[in-house]
Design a protein around this motif. Structure first.
Motif, PDB file in Angstrom:
ATOM      1  N   PRO A 108      41.061  39.069  44.280  1.00 29.57           N
ATOM      2  CA  PRO A 108      40.095  38.280  43.517  1.00 29.57           C
ATOM      3  C   PRO A 108      40.699  37.732  42.223  1.00 29.57           C
ATOM      4  CG  PRO A 108      39.697  40.597  43.169  1.00 29.57           C
ATOM      5  CD  PRO A 108      40.774  40.503  44.209  1.00 29.57           C
ATOM      6  N   ALA A 109      40.133  36.641  41.776  1.00 31.52           N
ATOM      7  CA  ALA A 109      40.518  36.094  40.477  1.00 31.52           C
ATOM      8  C   ALA A 109      40.014  37.054  39.404  1.00 31.52           C
ATOM      9  CB  ALA A 109      39.909  34.714  40.284  1.00 31.52           C
ATOM     10  N   PRO A 110      40.703  37.106  38.285  1.00 28.41           N
ATOM     11  CA  PRO A 110      40.228  38.010  37.228  1.00 28.41           C
ATOM     12  C   PRO A 110      38.832  37.602  36.767  1.00 28.41           C
ATOM     13  CG  PRO A 110      42.164  36.758  36.513  1.00 28.41           C
ATOM     14  CD  PRO A 110      41.875  36.363  37.916  1.00 28.41           C
ATOM     15  N   GLY A 169      44.790  35.958  43.937  1.00 29.38           N
ATOM     16  CA  GLY A 169      45.238  34.957  44.899  1.00 29.38           C
ATOM     17  C   GLY A 169      45.865  35.614  46.116  1.00 29.38           C
ATOM     18  N   ARG A 170      46.533  34.814  46.941  1.00 23.67           N
ATOM     19  CA  ARG A 170      47.185  35.335  48.146  1.00 23.67           C
ATOM     20  C   ARG A 170      48.455  36.076  47.753  1.00 23.67           C
ATOM     21  NH1 ARG A 170      46.318  34.859  53.333  1.00 23.67           N
ATOM     22  NH2 ARG A 170      44.757  33.267  52.995  1.00 23.67           N
ATOM     23  N   ASP A 205      38.570  38.354  53.981  1.00 17.73           N
ATOM     24  CA  ASP A 205      37.783  37.965  52.815  1.00 17.73           C
ATOM     25  C   ASP A 205      38.535  38.415  51.570  1.00 17.73           C
ATOM     26  OD1 ASP A 205      35.660  36.959  54.322  1.00 17.73           O
ATOM     27  OD2 ASP A 205      34.792  38.962  54.559  1.00 17.73           O
ATOM     28  N   PRO A 206      38.297  37.738  50.437  1.00 16.98           N
ATOM     29  CA  PRO A 206      38.920  38.218  49.197  1.00 16.98           C
ATOM     30  C   PRO A 206      38.479  39.641  48.873  1.00 16.98           C
ATOM     31  CG  PRO A 206      38.007  36.036  48.901  1.00 16.98           C
ATOM     32  CD  PRO A 206      37.544  36.523  50.245  1.00 16.98           C
ATOM     33  N   ILE A 207      39.349  40.368  48.247  1.00 17.77           N
ATOM     34  CA  ILE A 207      39.036  41.727  47.826  1.00 17.77           C
ATOM     35  C   ILE A 207      38.249  41.622  46.525  1.00 17.77           C
ATOM     36  CG2 ILE A 207      40.035  43.923  47.109  1.00 17.77           C
ATOM     37  CD1 ILE A 207      42.563  43.015  48.673  1.00 17.77           C
ATOM     38  N   THR A 208      37.196  42.371  46.417  1.00 17.68           N
ATOM     39  CA  THR A 208      36.421  42.367  45.183  1.00 17.68           C
ATOM     40  C   THR A 208      36.567  43.728  44.519  1.00 17.68           C
ATOM     41  OG1 THR A 208      34.420  43.138  46.274  1.00 17.68           O
ATOM     42  CG2 THR A 208      34.746  40.751  46.159  1.00 17.68           C
ATOM     43  N   ASP A 237      44.759  48.033  46.644  1.00 18.28           N
ATOM     44  CA  ASP A 237      44.709  47.942  45.189  1.00 18.28           C
ATOM     45  C   ASP A 237      45.630  46.799  44.788  1.00 18.28           C
ATOM     46  OD1 ASP A 237      44.832  48.178  42.453  1.00 18.28           O
ATOM     47  OD2 ASP A 237      45.395  50.300  42.449  1.00 18.28           O
ATOM     48  N   CYS A 238      45.048  45.724  44.241  1.00 17.05           N
ATOM     49  CA  CYS A 238      45.823  44.523  43.900  1.00 17.05           C
ATOM     50  C   CYS A 238      46.660  44.673  42.638  1.00 17.05           C
ATOM     51  CB  CYS A 238      44.884  43.329  43.750  1.00 17.05           C
ATOM     52  SG  CYS A 238      44.287  42.737  45.340  1.00 17.05           S
ATOM     53  N   ASN A 239      46.485  45.760  41.915  1.00 21.85           N
ATOM     54  CA  ASN A 239      47.272  45.999  40.701  1.00 21.85           C
ATOM     55  C   ASN A 239      47.228  44.831  39.719  1.00 21.85           C
ATOM     56  OD1 ASN A 239      48.155  48.602  41.544  1.00 21.85           O
ATOM     57  ND2 ASN A 239      49.673  47.640  42.860  1.00 21.85           N
TER      58      ASN A 239
END
Length: 172
Positions: A159-161, A129-130, A66-69, A123-125
């Motif tokens: 997640p998208a901003p 997206g992928r 699942d996308p990270i939120t 942590d997506c920093n």
């Protein structure tokens, strides 16, 4: 007959000398006796790893991530199978140097023959997206008798901003 005895004596002295002093052919040898293992979907692999969003031996049980939120940074990062018959494993997952995302996860006491998803804090920093995440997977036997470090590339969906919520100015 005497020449034969002298020849045997010379050969015996040369053999004993070679054993005592060595031949000089090599001075020392180092042999690495580590466990050689194959990972991924090889049918004889001791530790099998796959992306939960990709093809796997058990797709219905371990569907894609699942996308990270922002409120939930724990994500199913990979699926691992312990194919040892008698060794439980502890698994630790971290990002490799240069990874665009930070990863920290673990699974303890993975029973022999088990297939489980390994979740990690990601942590997506600021990315969205992928994102490809180069990982290091450390598998260690609970009793310490086996240890392996595996380089593995997984993907996560960031997640998208969130849209900026600026107050609207009203004009009269």
């Amino acid at each position: 007959m005497r020449a034969r005895r002298v020849l045997w004596a010379v050969l015996a002295v040369a053999s004993v000398s070679a054993l005592v002093f060595g031949t000089g052919g090599f001075g020392a040898a180092t042999v690495d006796r580590g466990v050689s293992m194959v990972v991924s979907d090889h049918d004889r692999a001791l530790v099998s790893i796959w992306d939960p969003g990709g093809p796997s031996p058990e797709p219905p049980s371990h569907a894609g991530e699942d996308p990270i939120t922002p409120n939930d940074t724990r994500v199913k990062l990979l699926v691992i199978e312990n194919r040892f018959r008698d060794q439980a494993l502890d698994v630790r997952v971290t990002e490799r140097p240069g990874s665009p995302v930070a990863v920290d996860g673990e699974y303890e006491d993975l029973a022999p023959g088990s297939i489980v998803p390994v979740s990690a804090d990601v942590d997506c920093n600021g990315l969205h997206g992928r994102v490809d995440a180069p990982l290091t997977v450390e598998a260690t036997a609970v009793d310490g008798g086996f240890e392996s470090t595996i380089a593995y590339d997984a993907s996560v969906v960031c997640p998208a901003p969130e849209p900026s919520s600026t107050p609207e100015s009203s004009s009269e």
